[in-house]
Design a protein around this motif. Structure first.
Motif, PDB file in Angstrom:
ATOM      1  N   PRO A 167       0.822  -1.212  -0.011  1.00 48.11           N
ATOM      2  CA  PRO A 167      -0.081  -0.009  -0.031  1.00 48.11           C
ATOM      3  C   PRO A 167       0.967   1.209   0.183  1.00 48.11           C
ATOM      4  N   GLU A 168       0.351   2.236  -0.321  1.00 47.90           N
ATOM      5  CA  GLU A 168       0.979   3.397  -0.749  1.00 47.90           C
ATOM      6  C   GLU A 168       1.719   4.016   0.502  1.00 47.90           C
ATOM      7  N   GLU A 169       0.996   3.896   1.566  1.00 49.40           N
ATOM      8  CA  GLU A 169       1.418   4.542   3.127  1.00 49.40           C
ATOM      9  C   GLU A 169       2.616   3.699   3.655  1.00 49.40           C
ATOM     10  N   GLU A 212       5.111   2.157   1.561  1.00 45.15           N
ATOM     11  CA  GLU A 212       5.781   1.662   0.526  1.00 45.15           C
ATOM     12  C   GLU A 212       7.297   2.279   1.000  1.00 45.15           C
ATOM     13  N   HIS A 228      11.187  -1.477  -9.244  1.00 45.98           N
ATOM     14  CA  HIS A 228      10.095  -1.081  -8.359  1.00 45.98           C
ATOM     15  C   HIS A 228       9.704   0.559  -8.849  1.00 45.98           C
ATOM     16  N   ARG A 262       6.465   1.985 -10.997  1.00 48.48           N
ATOM     17  CA  ARG A 262       5.756   3.037 -10.159  1.00 48.48           C
ATOM     18  C   ARG A 262       5.721   4.432 -10.719  1.00 48.48           C
ATOM     19  N   LEU A 270       2.813   6.781 -12.733  1.00 49.65           N
ATOM     20  CA  LEU A 270       2.567   8.069 -12.066  1.00 49.65           C
ATOM     21  C   LEU A 270       3.044   9.151 -13.012  1.00 49.65           C
ATOM     22  N   HIS A 278      -0.134  12.856  -8.947  1.00 51.49           N
ATOM     23  CA  HIS A 278       0.615  12.496  -7.682  1.00 51.49           C
ATOM     24  C   HIS A 278       2.029  11.873  -7.857  1.00 51.49           C
ATOM     25  N   GLU A 338       4.782  13.858  -5.403  1.00 51.78           N
ATOM     26  CA  GLU A 338       4.445  13.766  -3.917  1.00 51.78           C
ATOM     27  C   GLU A 338       4.928  12.335  -3.701  1.00 51.78           C
ATOM     28  N   TRP A 339       4.889  11.655  -4.613  1.00 49.83           N
ATOM     29  CA  TRP A 339       5.621   9.936  -4.407  1.00 49.83           C
ATOM     30  C   TRP A 339       7.023  10.349  -4.595  1.00 49.83           C
ATOM     31  N   ARG A 354       8.291  11.751  -1.565  1.00 42.75           N
ATOM     32  CA  ARG A 354       8.327  10.432  -0.290  1.00 42.75           C
ATOM     33  C   ARG A 354       9.525   9.463  -0.532  1.00 42.75           C
ATOM     34  N   LEU A 355       9.617   9.056  -1.403  1.00 37.66           N
ATOM     35  CA  LEU A 355      10.942   8.101  -1.663  1.00 37.66           C
ATOM     36  C   LEU A 355      12.133   8.545  -1.484  1.00 37.66           C
TER      37      LEU A 355
END
Length: 169
Positions: free
Chosen positions: A27-29, A31, A54, A58, A62, A67, A70-71, A74-75
């Motif tokens: 799940p995104e949260e 990842e 991966h 992804r 995207l 999004h 933001e993704w 986050r990574l």
């Protein structure tokens, strides 16, 4: 007859496959946490390859949407200490900026890896004509220059859109 020990799959291959399955379903949260766990594997090369696979999957999904930024943010911290995944995420971010037609210096695209230049020149994404023209003229390899030239003329047709431009006769 083969020796039984030669028929066994190496453990790092099994871990790689399990990591890819887990990353596909995460799940995104969760990842970033899972990516971090994979990158702690004792086989850094295998772990980095799994994470890059991966990221490629992804990011491609995207890239044109709202999004992506933001993704990637986050990574970015999660992969920052790992050269190959960090570089690939930066390249996807540059490709995102290109596809969004956000102004970038020509040097960023020209200094980018062969992978990024080939990807930007391919028909997979809607790279703007200004970036394609730059790659057609000054791309690092003949393959990039050729594909970028082809996409300048035929890209809209190949992507299923009409074009006001006609190829030279």
């Amino acid at each position: 007859m083969t020796a039984p020990h030669l028929d066994e799959e190496p453990p790092e291959h099994r871990r790689f496959a399990r990591y890819l399955e887990a990353l596909e379903a995460v799940p995104e949260e969760a990842e970033a946490e899972l990516v971090s766990a994979v990158l702690r594997d004792r086989d850094a090369t295998m772990a980095g390859s799994a994470v890059v696979r991966h990221l490629d999957r992804r990011a491609a999904g995207l890239l044109a949407g709202p999004h992506f930024t933001e993704w990637a943010r986050r990574l970015a911290e999660t992969v920052a200490a790992h050269d190959f995944p960090a570089r690939r995420l930066r390249e996807w971010s540059l490709l995102h900026a290109l596809v969004q037609d956000e102004a970038r210096s020509p040097g960023e695209l020209l200094d980018a890896s062969d992978w990024l230049q080939r990807t930007a020149a391919s028909r997979r994404f809607a790279t703007p004509p200004t970036a394609l023209a730059l790659l057609a003229e000054r791309g690092r390899t003949r393959r990039v220059r050729s594909e970028a030239s082809r996409m300048l003329w035929y890209g809209p047709v190949l992507r299923g859109r009409s074009s006001a431009h006609e190829p030279p006769v």
